[in-house]
Design an enzyme around this catalytic site. Sequence first.
Site, short mmCIF file in Angstrom:
data_model
loop_
_atom_site.label_atom_id
_atom_site.label_comp_id
_atom_site.label_asym_id
_atom_site.label_seq_id
_atom_site.Cartn_x
_atom_site.Cartn_y
_atom_site.Cartn_z
N SER A 157 0.84 -1.19 0.00
CA SER A 157 0.00 0.00 0.00
C SER A 157 0.88 1.25 0.00
O SER A 157 1.73 1.43 -0.88
CB SER A 157 -0.94 -0.05 1.21
OG SER A 157 -1.93 0.93 1.14
N ASP A 322 -9.05 -6.22 -4.70
CA ASP A 322 -8.59 -4.95 -4.13
C ASP A 322 -9.04 -3.82 -5.05
O ASP A 322 -8.46 -3.60 -6.11
CB ASP A 322 -7.07 -4.97 -4.00
CG ASP A 322 -6.50 -3.71 -3.36
OD1 ASP A 322 -7.27 -2.77 -3.10
OD2 ASP A 322 -5.28 -3.68 -3.13
N HIS A 355 -8.26 -5.08 -0.23
CA HIS A 355 -6.94 -4.47 -0.03
C HIS A 355 -6.21 -5.07 1.17
O HIS A 355 -4.98 -5.22 1.16
CB HIS A 355 -7.10 -2.96 0.15
CG HIS A 355 -5.80 -2.22 0.23
ND1 HIS A 355 -4.84 -2.28 -0.76
CD2 HIS A 355 -5.28 -1.41 1.20
CE1 HIS A 355 -3.80 -1.52 -0.42
NE2 HIS A 355 -4.04 -1.00 0.77
#
Length: 385
Positions: A157, A322, A355
């Site tokens: 991320s 995601d 995610h």
Amino acid sequence: MPETIPPDSVGLVEPETVHFDRPLRLSCGQTLNEYDLVIETYGELNTEKNNGVLICHALSGHHHAAGYHTMEDRKPGWWDNFIGPGKPLDTNHFFVVSLNNLGGCHGSTGPISINPQTGKLYGSDFPILTVEDWVESQARLADHLGIRQWAAVVGGSLGGMQTLYWSMAYPERLRHAVVIASAPKLSAQNIAFNEVARQAIRSDENFRDGQYLEEGTLPKSGLGLARMVGHITYLSDDAMGQKFGRELKSGEYSFDYGAQFQVESYLRYQGEHFSGSFDANTYLLMTRALDYFDPARKFNDDLAQALSPAKAHFLLVSFTTDWRFSPERSREITDALLKAGKQVSYMEVDAPQGHDAFLMNIPRYVNAISGYMKRVAVECKEAAV
């Protein structure tokens, strides 16, 4: 925590505070004359100092990535599935370094630190930071540790953005870059989600223009709402459906606005828990750092040109469900790397968790990271011969 420490755990660990008194000029134009970074390390740095692995954390992450602080801890570090003896980041082979970034609220210098110029808490006066600032501070940390070149820099991320920038800013200082569930810049929708979260915090009457600690208040309601918004985006629709569906807490409608559905109760719990353990000003600056990351901007939006200085080998991983950092964004990085003539491997993992999958023990994902890092470990040994 189990009565005995698992054999594949790094065990009991202690954070370390590293002080820097060399001024750090920030992207915003301000300067931090001195600052602290809190780190944890796992494994041993070898004689050649070529087996170091840097872990870059995501928005709400911190230095405690593996092991336990006390025998009473119920949960290990946030990436304990991946760090330890025999795990993908095998501490029998690697010296793993995890830090709390500048601006964080877990010991590194940030909004809840004392401003040496005023003797008061920084609060909202703490300067806005960028990924570039974090990487510069991490390079100085590497200098402090005597690590001239990382075997790998790894991040998911927002951590993946830091990893990507490491490869551009310090191409000679890392041999491998592992970029997980990330993007070369945020989409307009992602920036919008961040802005909703920030406005939830800033509109809380207890925010007090960011000086809430000085005034003895906490914007818990606003920060809790921000976390609820964020948490929704970290999970896929399928994951939320499988976990909660439309289940009611009591089995019947109560015809009021209390938490009636299980998913409502879950989100409220997440918001309440987070608002008691994280700093609101830190949340603001972390989301803004996400917004600002766009390394291709200075190269007429040509990502391949921006990545041209990189010398590392790359592994990119994305997850099918995601939607916050979709596989399309990882493929965008992959395509740019290939266009720039770089060595890159790409894997798209079929996972229902959204995610948050990058944090989880998903066999195909774990095996991919493990296989890649085993080759990195072999390189470290061969270079030492």
